[in-house]
Write a protein that holds these residues in place. Structure first.
Motif, short mmCIF file in Angstrom:
data_model
loop_
_atom_site.label_atom_id
_atom_site.label_comp_id
_atom_site.label_asym_id
_atom_site.label_seq_id
_atom_site.Cartn_x
_atom_site.Cartn_y
_atom_site.Cartn_z
N ILE A 1 0.84 -1.20 0.00
CA ILE A 1 0.00 0.00 0.00
C ILE A 1 0.87 1.25 0.00
N ASN A 2 1.88 1.24 0.85
CA ASN A 2 2.80 2.38 0.96
C ASN A 2 3.45 2.71 -0.38
N GLY B 1 4.15 6.14 -4.78
CA GLY B 1 4.56 6.23 -6.18
C GLY B 1 3.57 6.97 -7.04
N TRP B 2 2.28 6.79 -6.76
CA TRP B 2 1.25 7.50 -7.52
C TRP B 2 1.26 8.99 -7.19
N LEU C 1 1.67 6.67 6.35
CA LEU C 1 2.14 5.36 5.87
C LEU C 1 3.63 5.15 6.11
N GLN C 2 4.42 6.21 6.20
CA GLN C 2 5.87 6.04 6.36
C GLN C 2 6.23 5.47 7.74
N PRO C 3 5.82 6.10 8.86
CA PRO C 3 6.11 5.46 10.15
C PRO C 3 5.36 4.15 10.34
N LEU C 4 4.19 4.04 9.70
CA LEU C 4 3.42 2.80 9.84
C LEU C 4 4.17 1.61 9.25
N GLY D 1 10.31 3.30 4.15
CA GLY D 1 9.83 4.45 4.90
C GLY D 1 10.88 5.55 5.00
N ALA D 2 12.14 5.16 5.26
CA ALA D 2 13.21 6.14 5.43
C ALA D 2 13.50 6.88 4.13
#
Length: 252
Positions: free
Chosen positions: A98-99, A104-105, A125-128, A159-160
């Motif tokens: 999902i991330n 990307g979109w 979404l990044q920390p998740l 995420g990073a």
């Protein structure tokens, strides 16, 4: 009833994952930037968002009742193993998919306007995905499964690097395109990994833990990313060299 619902989730997951696995090659191999590229890119993105969401749902079912959702594995593996591989690790890969698809979109839609890509869902979404990755690694330690620890590095790196793109001080002129490529090819890697690793458990369960089943999609995807990154860098250098240079001042 619970098993029937889980089987419906699996069928839907396979259908959307197959759609993504096929459509990803249209933008990768086709002419970049055209209407065909954009149309099939949107189809792929939607397929990945749905596939990842279904994977999260399947992982939750597995965490609640691992043996009832995987009766074909009873006698082969214990509940802790099934909960770890098909619960916690699938939860991580679902969030990762999902991330990558959403990020990307967004970056291709917004281009150099990075501030528009810093919308709340993308930032959440990044920390998740990093938390899911850390939990996956911890659960892998608890059940002595190094594969879970290895795959966790992908979520942490995702995420990073996504956050670095969103906030780095001086982005390059085509960094948004490279980020778009990284994210959506990464989503493609995840769907092929799921087919080769998680999918193989239906036929030969032991293959789900074979590092080769995880390494082949990863190596292929990284090679595609690096190849296109080099092409983008070459295009940037060509454009810069074509710019008119200031003539040196004439001394009178």
């Amino acid at each position: 009833m619970e098993y029937l619902l889980f089987e419906i989730l699996i069928a839907a997951h396979i259908a959307t994952g197959t759609a993504g696995a096929i459509t990803v090659w249209v933008p990768i191999l086709g002419r970049k930037g055209g209407e065909t590229h954009r149309r099939w890119g949107r189809v792929f993105t939607v397929a990945m968002l749905v596939t990842g969401s279904l994977a999260v749902c399947m992982s939750v079912f597995t965490l609640i009742d691992p043996m009832a959702t995987h009766p074909h594995l009873v006698g082969r593996f214990d509940a802790g193993f099934i909960r770890g591989i098909f619960g916690w690790m699938m939860l991580h890969t679902g969030i990762l998919t999902i991330n990558l698809a959403w990020h990307g979109w967004l970056v291709v839609r917004n281009g150099r306007r990075r501030e528009k890509s810093r919308e709340w869902r993308n930032l959440l979404l990044q920390p998740l995905v990093m938390l899911a990755a850390l939990n996956c690694a911890l659960q892998g330690l608890l059940i002595d499964q190094p594969l879970m620890i290895g795959i966790a590095f992908v979520g942490i790196a995702t995420g990073a690097t996504n956050l670095w793109f969103l906030y780095k001080p001086n982005p390059g002129p085509m960094d948004w395109l490279k980020e778009h490529l990284k994210a959506l090819v990464g989503a493609g890697i995840s769907v092929y990994t799921a087919f080769m690793a998680f999918g193989s458990v239906r036929v030969i369960p032991e293959l789900a833990l074979n590092p080769l089943m995880w390494a082949i999609p990863l190596a292929t995807g990284v090679s595609i990313i690096l190849y296109h990154w080099r092409r983008i860098d070459a295009q940037v250098r060509a454009r810069q060299s074509a710019l008119p240079r200031h003539a040196p001042a004439t001394v009178r």
